[in-house]
Design an enzyme around this catalytic site. Structure first.
Site, mmCIF file in Angstrom:
data_model
loop_
_atom_site.group_PDB
_atom_site.id
_atom_site.type_symbol
_atom_site.label_atom_id
_atom_site.label_comp_id
_atom_site.label_asym_id
_atom_site.label_seq_id
_atom_site.Cartn_x
_atom_site.Cartn_y
_atom_site.Cartn_z
ATOM 1 N N HIS A 91 0.896 -1.315 -0.078
ATOM 2 C CA HIS A 91 0.020 0.093 -0.044
ATOM 3 C C HIS A 91 0.769 1.203 -0.058
ATOM 4 O O HIS A 91 1.368 1.675 1.062
ATOM 5 C CB HIS A 91 -0.845 0.098 1.132
ATOM 6 C CG HIS A 91 -2.019 1.032 1.084
ATOM 7 N ND1 HIS A 91 -3.115 0.529 1.436
ATOM 8 C CD2 HIS A 91 -2.129 2.174 0.579
ATOM 9 C CE1 HIS A 91 -3.984 1.795 1.282
ATOM 10 N NE2 HIS A 91 -3.508 2.619 0.880
ATOM 11 N N ARG B 97 2.538 8.950 -6.334
ATOM 12 C CA ARG B 97 2.011 10.248 -7.124
ATOM 13 C C ARG B 97 2.453 10.692 -8.411
ATOM 14 O O ARG B 97 2.255 11.734 -8.947
ATOM 15 C CB ARG B 97 2.714 11.315 -5.940
ATOM 16 C CG ARG B 97 2.484 11.250 -4.767
ATOM 17 C CD ARG B 97 1.106 11.794 -4.266
ATOM 18 N NE ARG B 97 1.131 11.728 -2.705
ATOM 19 C CZ ARG B 97 -0.247 11.231 -2.167
ATOM 20 N NH1 ARG B 97 -1.084 10.468 -2.785
ATOM 21 N NH2 ARG B 97 -0.305 11.315 -0.826
ATOM 22 N N HIS C 241 -5.393 -0.230 5.720
ATOM 23 C CA HIS C 241 -5.167 0.421 6.810
ATOM 24 C C HIS C 241 -6.225 0.292 7.901
ATOM 25 O O HIS C 241 -6.854 1.234 8.241
ATOM 26 C CB HIS C 241 -5.058 1.847 6.400
ATOM 27 C CG HIS C 241 -6.156 2.473 5.280
ATOM 28 N ND1 HIS C 241 -7.448 2.402 5.517
ATOM 29 C CD2 HIS C 241 -5.563 3.005 3.997
ATOM 30 C CE1 HIS C 241 -7.646 3.064 4.438
ATOM 31 N NE2 HIS C 241 -6.692 3.305 3.499
ATOM 32 N N ASN D 224 -4.685 6.154 -7.093
ATOM 33 C CA ASN D 224 -5.203 7.603 -6.863
ATOM 34 C C ASN D 224 -4.264 8.710 -7.362
ATOM 35 O O ASN D 224 -4.075 9.475 -6.539
ATOM 36 C CB ASN D 224 -5.810 7.885 -5.690
ATOM 37 C CG ASN D 224 -4.919 7.668 -4.496
ATOM 38 O OD1 ASN D 224 -3.829 6.893 -4.822
ATOM 39 N ND2 ASN D 224 -5.066 8.150 -3.362
ATOM 40 N N ASP E 172 1.076 2.506 3.607
ATOM 41 C CA ASP E 172 0.183 3.669 3.270
ATOM 42 C C ASP E 172 0.955 4.814 3.007
ATOM 43 O O ASP E 172 0.588 5.966 3.486
ATOM 44 C CB ASP E 172 -1.131 3.910 4.209
ATOM 45 C CG ASP E 172 -2.246 4.778 3.599
ATOM 46 O OD1 ASP E 172 -1.890 5.127 2.512
ATOM 47 O OD2 ASP E 172 -3.141 5.200 4.291
#
Lengths: 317, 430
Positions: free
Chosen positions: B70, B74, B240, B104, B313
């Site tokens: 995870h 960017r 998470h 994302n 994360d």
């Protein structure tokens, strides 16, 4: 006792002694406000920046007036006139102001903790004039000043705070300050506007105003922010008013010498009836006057005022 | 940290005298490992190969390469915060040999072309496995072309950062993914419950005047997703995990035989909500830091296997974005370069997990869930992490290889550090 804090961020971080020091200092300044010339030159040469990033009438005017009555220079900044509009961060704005050699920043901000953020990053003192739903220490202090003036003290005094406690920084500062000085504090409001875990701060919770009123020596009515209904926290303003408006009928259940307070601005007819707001038990306008005195005291102490106040005023006059 | 060095995979490497921890083969013994042309060619006591470069790793551990399932890289979109290359170097510095990157980005990784773009930007320091979006643009309206992305190399799907609010669409996603046997990685958050929250809901949030996010915002959606996994037979992986209620749901689902796996991150078993006092925006994460009781429950869930993996994360943010008022700061913290040391210090040194259990959480289980090859056995690709348990160091973000600096662990004293990794035979000295 010497004042030794750079900032005033909340009442939680002040001792009872420190709060009493502010209240005692404010008493001297309250007398200055009754003089024909309401100015003392004890902050001459100091520069105070009022940064109000949220709309405010009485708090910003009160701070500005307090500074001017101590003859400090003031600069007023609002979001509309500041570079924040151009995308500048809060920190950069403050650092630039600091480069202009200012002494104190008075800040109101919609984010809880914003004054803490600033205070840890600039050398000038920071006074929190209201941050998010966290704290409004000078409002808490002026409320306490007014209570002390009207009731003589705090020990065993029962203070009831009514309304939207969840979103109220005034409520939190009142709770922190009053408990520390020996008062008992209760809150009352619809369960959707009473924050989770508030009992852990040491207050009693009521959901029925008629049950809560009879025990109170002081009732502090909070402003209901009208947008709460739109957010689904209330079925209607009408229903809120039916259950939580302090009106004449409810006042009949209160102690004969009850003190009625409101931090303003008021929604007349929603949280408080005009009869009560303007009635003989109301000290709402006294709160406003006392606010200037309390803020003079805070500005004075945070500017390094450590001599006994009367002497300082005499020396500088 | 000094700059890593990398050697080409044609080298013959002889790892001498390391303590090999391989839970898959129930191995915990001091052994030599030979690597030739990127593959493991021998494992045994006191091996010899005169042509190999001998690396003495006495007193150090050899793990199957760590896998962080995870990570946010960017790129594309916010290359100022992280790129696939900088994230890979950060991963290598933290001892990871493989990372799965969330979709994302800007644009969202929701098509074959974008998956191929990610793969094309890989560098030898770390294997990068893209996770595709569940829905086009992660807008929660239509399924993305999952099959097409699978053929290009995705290892799972997720609209991470956003929950799939539409339960029927989530059902379809779980159902559809059965064909490829990849997990749907669920960002469990009921946005109506979390609303404008900035920290954990409770008395502390009330005191600090910050809007709260209840545990139910996570747990309610976790409950929905395990029910949908049960309904479809699909694989759901809960990302998470931060609170006791979610742990309880996962535990019961596992007992019922539902295909659910879960991860947590170091911040959820090291930090509690009290870290928010002082309004340090480094402590703003989503889900938020929870109560001490939740922290204890997460630790228990790691011990008993309810939580399968430790991920990071890893969420890089520029300092100008993070250095603002708490409730205006973006959520997330870095993790790649601190995770292993923090886990060793807080879990192994304190006897919460054994070394072998830690390796399961950080290497074996994430590789199994994502179906990434990652074992220490002859003929396997050589993906290994060499770890020095005695190395003591202090977290200094200025030395990070990540492009960002947003860690709440600045200045923390850590025991244990990866000293080298081997990625498909490339030797990376950290």
């Amino acid at each position: 006792m010497k004042w030794n804090k750079k900032d005033l961020l909340d009442l939680e971080s002040l001792s009872a002694e420190e709060m009493n020091m502010i209240l005692d200092t404010a008493k001297s300044f309250r007398e200055v406000l009754n003089r024909p010339i309401k100015k003392v030159p004890i902050l001459r040469g100091k520069t105070i920046v009022n940064m109000f990033f949220e709309p405010s009438t009485r708090t910003s005017a009160s701070f500005d007036m307090a500074a001017k009555r101590l003859m400090a220079d003031t600069v007023n900044i609002s979001p509309k006139t500041s570079a924040v509009q151009k995308g500048e961060t809060l920190l950069d704005t403050a650092r630039n102001l600091e480069a202009m050699k200012i002494d104190l920043v008075v800040m109101r901000h919609s984010s809880s903790g914003a004054p803490h953020f600033l205070a840890s990053r600039i050398k000038a003192g920071v006074i929190n004039a209201g941050d998010g739903q966290h704290a409004h220490p000078t409002q808490g202090l002026l409320d306490m000043f007014t209570i002390k003036e009207k009731r003589g003290g705090f020990e065993g005094l029962k203070v009831l705070i009514v309304g939207d406690v969840t979103h109220s920084r005034v409520a939190r500062s009142n709770i922190n300050g009053l408990l520390k000085l020996g008062a008992q504090v209760s809150v009352c409001g619809p369960s959707t506007l009473i924050p989770i875990g508030i009992e852990q701060l040491g207050v009693k919770v009521y959901y029925n105003l008629d049950e809560a009123i009879p025990q109170a020596d002081v009732i502090n009515v909070l402003r209901l922010q009208l947008e709460r209904q739109k957010k689904g926290l209330l079925p209607s303003l009408r229903e809120y008013s039916l259950h939580f408006c302090l009106d004449k009928e409810r006042m009949a259940k209160a102690k004969g010498d009850v003190t009625i307070m409101h931090p303003g601005p008021m929604n007349r007819g929603i949280e408080i009836d005009p009869d009560v707001a303007d009635g003989e038990r109301s000290v709402i306008l006294d709160q406003v006057t006392n606010g200037v005195a309390v803020r003079m005291a805070v500005l004075y102490l945070l500017s390094g005022g450590d001599a006994p106040l009367a002497e300082a005023i005499k020396k500088e006059a | 940290m000094s700059k890593s060095t990398i050697q080409n995979p044609q080298s013959r490497i002889h790892l001498k005298g390391g303590r090999v921890i391989d839970p898959q083969n129930h191995r915990d013994e001091v052994l030599d490992i030979l690597i030739e042309e990127g593959r493991i060619t021998g494992i045994g006591a006191k091996m010899d190969n005169a042509r190999a470069e001998v690396i003495d790793i006495k007193g150090q551990y050899v793990f199957p390469g760590l896998v962080d399932m995870h990570v946010h890289l960017r790129e594309p979109g916010r290359e100022d915060e992280e790129t696939i290359a900088s994230g890979s170097r950060a991963a290598a510095a933290g001892g990871f040999t493989a990372i799965a990157c969330m979709p994302n980005t800007q644009p969202v990784i929701d098509s074959q072309g974008l998956v191929q773009f990610i793969k094309s930007r890989q560098i030898p320091e770390c294997r990068v496995y893209p996770v595709g979006a569940v829905t086009k643009g992660s807008l929660g309206e239509e399924l993305a072309e999952i099959g097409d992305m699978y053929q290009s190399g995705i290892v799972g799907i997720s609209d991470d950062g956003k929950p799939v609010t539409n339960s029927n669409l989530m059902r379809r996603a779980l159902d559809y993914c059965r064909m490829f046997d990849i997990p749907v990685i669920s960002h469990c958050e009921d946005k109506f419950l979390s609303a404008d929250g900035a920290m954990n809901e409770g008395a502390l949030a009330t005191k600090l005047g910050l809007r709260g996010i209840p545990n139910a915002a996570e747990a309610a959606m976790a409950a929905r997703d395990v029910m949908l996994a049960d309904l479809t037979g699909g694989r759901v992986h809960i990302a998470h995990v931060s609170c006791a209620e979610t742990v309880d749901i996962i535990r019961r689902a596992k007992r019922a035989g539902i295909k659910v796996t879960a991860e947590t991150c170091p911040q959820y078993f090291i930090l509690s909500q009290e870290a928010v006092i002082g309004y340090d925006s480094m402590m703003r994460v989503n889900p938020p830091l929870r109560s001490k009781a939740d922290v204890m429950t997460i630790i228990d869930a790691l011990k008993d296997g309810t939580i399968d993996c430790i991920a990071t994360d890893h969420a890089p943010h520029s300092s100008e974005e993070k250095e603002v008022e708490f409730d205006q700061a973006p959520c997330g913290m870095l993790g790649l370069e601190t995770s292993l040391g923090l886990c060793w210090t807080h879990l192994v040194e304190r006897n919460i997990l054994t070394v072998s259990q830690l390796v399961e959480k950080m290497a074996v289980n994430p590789a199994r869930i994502l179906k990434i090859q990652n074992s220490i056995e002859p003929e396997a690709q050589a993906n290994l992490t060499i770890f020095d348990p005695l190395s003591e160091w202090e977290v200094d973000p200025s030395k990070f290889r990540s492009k960002s600096r947003n860690t709440p662990f600045k200045g923390c004293k850590i025991k244990g550090k990866a000293v080298m990794t081997i990625v498909d035979g490339h030797l990376i000295k950290i």
